[in-house]
Each structure stands twice: as structure tokens, then as C-alpha cells.
Design an enzyme around this catalytic site. Structure first.
Site, PDB file in Angstrom:
ATOM      1  N   ARG A  28      -0.172  -8.865  19.841  1.00  0.00           N
ATOM      2  CA  ARG A  28      -0.927  -9.275  21.033  1.00  0.00           C
ATOM      3  C   ARG A  28      -1.758  -8.123  21.611  1.00  0.00           C
ATOM      4  NH1 ARG A  28       1.199 -14.201  23.537  1.00  0.00           N
ATOM      5  NH2 ARG A  28       1.341 -15.499  21.713  1.00  0.00           N
ATOM      6  N   ARG A  32      -3.962 -10.397  27.661  1.00  0.00           N
ATOM      7  CA  ARG A  32      -4.213 -10.381  29.108  1.00  0.00           C
ATOM      8  C   ARG A  32      -3.932  -9.066  29.803  1.00  0.00           C
ATOM      9  NH1 ARG A  32      -0.680 -15.538  29.817  1.00  0.00           N
ATOM     10  NH2 ARG A  32       0.121 -14.441  28.006  1.00  0.00           N
ATOM     11  N   ARG A  41     -12.397 -13.959  28.458  1.00  0.00           N
ATOM     12  CA  ARG A  41     -11.772 -15.287  28.510  1.00  0.00           C
ATOM     13  C   ARG A  41     -12.365 -16.124  29.650  1.00  0.00           C
ATOM     14  NH1 ARG A  41      -6.086 -16.468  30.596  1.00  0.00           N
ATOM     15  NH2 ARG A  41      -6.269 -18.693  30.622  1.00  0.00           N
ATOM     16  N   ASP A  78      -4.629 -18.327  17.192  1.00  0.00           N
ATOM     17  CA  ASP A  78      -3.280 -18.701  17.593  1.00  0.00           C
ATOM     18  C   ASP A  78      -2.596 -19.404  16.434  1.00  0.00           C
ATOM     19  OD1 ASP A  78      -1.665 -18.652  20.279  1.00  0.00           O
ATOM     20  OD2 ASP A  78      -1.122 -20.499  19.238  1.00  0.00           O
ATOM     21  N   TYR A 155       7.143 -26.590  17.882  1.00  0.00           N
ATOM     22  CA  TYR A 155       6.107 -26.912  18.880  1.00  0.00           C
ATOM     23  C   TYR A 155       5.611 -28.346  18.724  1.00  0.00           C
ATOM     24  CZ  TYR A 155       5.631 -22.099  20.525  1.00  0.00           C
ATOM     25  OH  TYR A 155       5.859 -20.881  21.096  1.00  0.00           O
TER      26      TYR A 155
HETATM   27  C1  LIG Z   1       4.692 -18.419  19.313  1.00  0.00           C
HETATM   28  C2  LIG Z   1       3.266 -17.949  19.137  1.00  0.00           C
HETATM   29  C3  LIG Z   1       2.102 -18.525  19.730  1.00  0.00           C
HETATM   30  N1  LIG Z   1       1.019 -17.797  19.292  1.00  0.00           N
HETATM   31  C4  LIG Z   1       1.426 -16.793  18.465  1.00  0.00           C
HETATM   32  C5  LIG Z   1       2.829 -16.896  18.313  1.00  0.00           C
HETATM   33  C6  LIG Z   1       3.677 -16.040  17.406  1.00  0.00           C
HETATM   34  C7  LIG Z   1       3.986 -14.717  17.990  1.00  0.00           C
HETATM   35  C8  LIG Z   1       4.972 -14.755  19.128  1.00  0.00           C
HETATM   36  O1  LIG Z   1       6.134 -15.082  18.882  1.00  0.00           O
HETATM   37  O2  LIG Z   1       4.553 -14.462  20.253  1.00  0.00           O
HETATM   38  C9  LIG Z   1       0.600 -15.819  17.735  1.00  0.00           C
HETATM   39  C10 LIG Z   1      -0.583 -15.249  18.396  1.00  0.00           C
HETATM   40  N2  LIG Z   1      -1.221 -15.646  19.545  1.00  0.00           N
HETATM   41  C11 LIG Z   1      -2.283 -14.848  19.781  1.00  0.00           C
HETATM   42  C12 LIG Z   1      -2.405 -13.938  18.721  1.00  0.00           C
HETATM   43  C13 LIG Z   1      -3.617 -13.034  18.596  1.00  0.00           C
HETATM   44  C14 LIG Z   1      -3.590 -11.805  17.908  1.00  0.00           C
HETATM   45  C15 LIG Z   1      -2.874 -10.655  18.611  1.00  0.00           C
HETATM   46  O3  LIG Z   1      -3.554  -9.913  19.368  1.00  0.00           O
HETATM   47  O4  LIG Z   1      -1.684 -10.447  18.317  1.00  0.00           O
HETATM   48  C16 LIG Z   1      -1.328 -14.153  17.862  1.00  0.00           C
HETATM   49  C17 LIG Z   1      -0.938 -13.409  16.589  1.00  0.00           C
HETATM   50  C18 LIG Z   1      -3.194 -14.918  20.929  1.00  0.00           C
HETATM   51  C19 LIG Z   1      -2.734 -15.556  22.164  1.00  0.00           C
HETATM   52  N3  LIG Z   1      -2.076 -16.763  22.291  1.00  0.00           N
HETATM   53  C20 LIG Z   1      -1.904 -17.054  23.613  1.00  0.00           C
HETATM   54  C21 LIG Z   1      -2.473 -16.012  24.383  1.00  0.00           C
HETATM   55  C22 LIG Z   1      -2.545 -15.987  25.898  1.00  0.00           C
HETATM   56  C23 LIG Z   1      -3.583 -16.993  26.267  1.00  0.00           C
HETATM   57  C24 LIG Z   1      -4.338 -16.634  27.509  1.00  0.00           C
HETATM   58  O5  LIG Z   1      -5.312 -15.872  27.410  1.00  0.00           O
HETATM   59  O6  LIG Z   1      -3.967 -17.177  28.544  1.00  0.00           O
HETATM   60  C25 LIG Z   1      -2.991 -15.072  23.503  1.00  0.00           C
HETATM   61  C26 LIG Z   1      -3.752 -13.816  23.830  1.00  0.00           C
HETATM   62  C27 LIG Z   1      -1.274 -18.310  24.118  1.00  0.00           C
HETATM   63  C28 LIG Z   1      -0.005 -18.723  23.492  1.00  0.00           C
HETATM   64  N4  LIG Z   1       0.158 -19.032  22.184  1.00  0.00           N
HETATM   65  C29 LIG Z   1       1.484 -19.328  21.942  1.00  0.00           C
HETATM   66  C30 LIG Z   1       2.179 -19.242  23.171  1.00  0.00           C
HETATM   67  C31 LIG Z   1       3.669 -19.495  23.353  1.00  0.00           C
HETATM   68  C32 LIG Z   1       1.237 -18.897  24.136  1.00  0.00           C
HETATM   69  C33 LIG Z   1       1.460 -18.818  25.612  1.00  0.00           C
HETATM   70  C34 LIG Z   1       2.317 -17.679  25.982  1.00  0.00           C
HETATM   71  C35 LIG Z   1       1.467 -16.526  26.363  1.00  0.00           C
HETATM   72  O7  LIG Z   1       0.598 -16.767  27.198  1.00  0.00           O
HETATM   73  O8  LIG Z   1       1.709 -15.421  25.864  1.00  0.00           O
HETATM   74  C36 LIG Z   1       2.036 -19.706  20.629  1.00  0.00           C
END
Ligand SMILES: Cc1c2[nH]c(c1CCC(=O)O)Cc1[nH]c(c(CCC(=O)O)c1C)Cc1[nH]c(c(CCC(=O)O)c1C)Cc1[nH]c(c(C)c1CCC(=O)O)C2
Length: 356
Positions: A28, A32, A41, A78, A155
Site C-alpha cells: 500500500r 491515503r 483521488r 485492487d 468477498y
Molecule cells: C484485501 C485487499 C483489498 N485490496 C488489496 C487486498 C490485499 C492486501 C491486503 O490484505 O490488504 C490489495 C491492494 N489494494 C490496493 C493495492 C495497491 C497497490 C499498493 O500500493 O499496495 C493493493 C495491492 C489499493 C487500495 N485499495 C483500497 C485502497 C483505499 C481506497 C481509498 O483510497 O479510499 C487502496 C489505496 C480499498 C480496499 N481494497 C480492499 C479493501 C479491504 C479496501 C478498503 C480498506 C482500506 O481502505 O484500506 C480489498
């Protein structure tokens, strides 16, 4: 895409080849905690619009690289793009995480699913990979990724994340054949999706099994590991120098590290609930290890962060096969200066572990 890779530390470490210092990237890393990410964003309008506009996905992918001396970029996207392409209707409610409008509840819902064609149905992801590779111009490698079949199934069945996964677990206990049918379709989808990312230019490939650790051991073997094995066996990812290393991230499933090392994966992402010394013993030097600083420790002050980074290196010990990372994603309130301190500590402390 064959431009010369100017920094190949990540790929060398994933292949357990010698390096001058331990490579570092952060799960990540585009997210944010960076004000410039929040600004882009805002401009995009939503998280999905950001993912679906290749130029903007590229912009946020590059943001952490402009701030920190990182050794890899990771595609901004994602894991839930696959279920979205299968028609489940993904949205991200502000501050609430992902939601599916049409979760899977019946056998008919599952029988209706098709395997998305990556270039047709997820073309925005492949375009983002191509745009990012062009923009990187060989500075560091690009990591592509997907969710594991089990994690995606969680999911898709629940319609959201978190909770106790009672609907998904009831399905695996009551209707195991139906669950296997879903996992088979998802495995085909993940393999096609990662292979397409590889062809578009991804140089390493990571599979996030974020929810593998919620399963009892026998269920992990039957409903998650079996499909991770199929990915390791069947994913086309090049040969020789062009072969993209595969990284599995089995969060919360450390008791399965020996079996995961047997899958033939190149590397395993390690969460922070096990020491890298123990993880190294359990995997017997058969794979590289990526991790594993507790992400919450980035709220401590920079001096303490430096000591904790030192502990990660001391636990892994000498020699090749380590990629520094957190044990899970960086969280939104971490001050960027604290991440800078962690990365500076990697640059300063790790060369000693690679000296002859
Ligand atoms: C379970 C999972 C998801 N997404 C992902 C996983 C596996 C890794 C882990 O276990 O965390 C993988 C993921 N999601 C995102 C990336 C981008 C690359 C990186 O910088 O790592 C990667 C590799 C961007 C994202 N994916 C998400 C964000 C936040 C969205 C925002 O900008 O509001 C980002 C940057 C949203 C997301 N996407 C997901 C969730 C549960 C959420 C909400 C929780 C949160 O806000 O952190 C599903």
C-alpha cells in the site's frame, strides 16, 4: 517490453541471488497516508475511477517513488477488479471498504459466473501496466498482483470484508463441491489475469491470500492452498531472465509455511506474527522471504522505528533472499516521515548482511 532494468535488487532478492543491500518496497505504498494520493483521488472522484483511468493509476503508482528511495513499484489497482468484471458490482463507500451490489448466495449465482477476458474485460488494468512501465523507464521493476481464489471468494460471498465469514464458511461446510466449483472458476480467472499482467509488462507477480488465516488448517489446505498450488503450477510467467518471480502472501497462515514453500513459489510474504528466523527455518531456504515489520510500529518515533527495522534484519540474518516490507499494508494515519525513517534504516543497516 525489454528496456534495461536499472535497479534489479528486487528481482535478484526474489530469486535468492546476491545483492549489495536488501531491497525495500511497502505494501500500500501508494495510499491515503500520502497527501498527494488523497489529492489525486479527489480529482478522480472515486477510488474505482482512479483504478479505471490508466494515467491516474500511473500517477499514484509513481508518487511514493518520487518521495522515497524504493526498489519497486506496485501496480495501483485492487484485488476486487476480478469480481467486479464478473458482474458483482463493486463500490467503495467512503470510509467503509468494499461492497458488492450482487454477492453470490446460490448455486445458480455461481454457475452463471464466467472467467473474465483480461484484455477485454479488465483492459483498464492492462493499460495501466503498460503506461506505468513506460513511465518507469526501467528505474525499478513493476509488481503486478491478484487476490487468492479463497480471499476473492470470501468477498464475493459475504458481499464485503471483515466479520467472521459465516456465509462463506457455512458454504464450504455444507456444500463443499459448490465452493470448489467457485474456487476453480476464480483460479482460472486469477491465472488469466496475472498472465495478462505479465504480458503487459509486470516483472514480478504477487498473490494476496489476506483471509487464508481465518481457516482451520484442514480447510486452508483444501480451500486455499490447493488453489495457490494450481497458480504456482500453471501461471505462464516467462523463462530464464524474463521469468517473473511469484510471491505468495498467506496472511495469518504461518503454520502452513513449509507447505507453501513446497508449492514452487519463488517467495513468500510474511506477516509480523512470526520472526523471520523461524520463517526461514520453516521454509528451509527454498524460497525468498518478504517482510515483516509490524505496520503499526510506524506510529512509533523514528529512533524506535530504526531499532525495529534493525531487529527484522537481525532475525533474517545474513545472505540473500530477503525483501524488506511491512507485515501488511501501511495504514492511513502514518506520518510519511516515519516511513522515510524506516526506508533510510534499510539503506543504512542492510549492507552489513550482504558483505562476504
Ligand atoms: C484485501 C485487499 C483489498 N485490496 C488489496 C487486498 C490485499 C492486501 C491486503 O490484505 O490488504 C490489495 C491492494 N489494494 C490496493 C493495492 C495497491 C497497490 C499498493 O500500493 O499496495 C493493493 C495491492 C489499493 C487500495 N485499495 C483500497 C485502497 C483505499 C481506497 C481509498 O483510497 O479510499 C487502496 C489505496 C480499498 C480496499 N481494497 C480492499 C479493501 C479491504 C479496501 C478498503 C480498506 C482500506 O481502505 O484500506 C480489498
Amino acid at each position: 517490453m525489454t528496456d534495461t532494468l536499472l535497479n534489479d535488487r528486487l528481482l535478484r532478492a526474489l530469486r535468492r541471488q546476491p545483492v549489495d543491500r536488501t531491497p525495500v518496497w511497502i505494501m500500500r505504498q501508494a495510499g491515503r497516508y500520502l497527501p498527494e494520493y488523497r489529492a489525486t483521488r479527489e480529482r478522480a472522484g472515486s477510488f474505482m475511477a482512479l483504478c479505471q483511468t490508466p494515467e491516474l493509476a500511473c500517477e499514484v503508482t509513481m508518487q511514493p517513488l518520487a518521495r522515497f528511495p524504493l526498489d519497486a513499484a506496485i501496480l495501483f489497482s485492487d484485488i476486487l477488479t476480478i469480481p467486479d468484471a464478473m458482474g458483482l458490482g463493486l463500490s467503495f463507500a467512503e470510509g467503509e471498504g468494499p461492497r458488492f451490489a450482487r454477492p453470490l448466495r446460490t448455486a445458480a449465482d455461481i454457475e452463471r459466473l464466467g472467467v473474465p477476458d483480461p484484455e477485454r474485460d479488465l483492459g483498464y488494468v492492462m493499460d495501466a501496466v503498460r503506461v506505468i512501465r513506460r513511465e518507469l523507464a526501467g528505474r525499478v521493476p513493476l509488481i503486478g498482483f491478484a487476490g487468492s481464489p479463497w480471499t476473492l471468494a470470501c468477498y464475493m460471498i459475504e458481499g464485503k470484508g471483515g466479520g467472521d465469514f459465516r456465509i462463506a464458511k457455512a458454504m464450504l461446510a455444507e456444500q463443499p463441491a459448490l465452493m470448489h466449483r467457485l474456487l476453480d472458476i476464480l483460479t482460472d480467472a486469477v491465472i488469466a489475469y496475472l498472465a495478462a499482467q505479465y504480458r503487459a509488462g509486470a516483472q514480478a507477480l504477487m498473490v494476496f491470500d489476506s483471509w487464508g488465516g481465518v481457516l482451520a488448517p484442514a480447510h486452508f489446505r483444501e480451500f486455499s492452498l490447493r488453489y495457490l498450488q494450481r497458480i504456482a503450477d500453471e501461471l505462464p510467467r516467462g523463462d530464464g531472465d524474463q521469468r517473473a518471480p511469484l510471491v505468495l502472501f498467506p496472511k495469518g497462515a504461518n503454520c502452513h509455511l513449509p507447505a507453501l514453500a513446497d508449492t514452487g513459489t519463488d517467495a513468500i510474504g510474511i506477516d509480523w506474527t512470526i520472526g523471520l528466523d523461524q520463517a526461514r527455518r520453516l521454509t528451509g531456504g527454498r524460497v525468498a522471504l518478504q517482510g515483516n515489520l509490524d505496520p503499526t510500529l510506524l506510529y512509533a518515533n523514528p529512533d524506535a522505528i530504526r531499532r525495529e527495522v534493525a531487529r527484522v534484519f537481525a532475525e533474517f540474518g545474513h545472505g540473500p533472499g530477503h525483501v524488506f516490507n511491512l507485515g501488511h499494508g501501511i495504514t492511513p494515519e502514518v506520518p510519511p516521515a516515519h516511513l522515510a525513517a524506516a526506508i533510510a534504516a534499510v539503506h543504512e543497516l542492510s549492507p552489513a548482511y550482504h558483505a562476504d
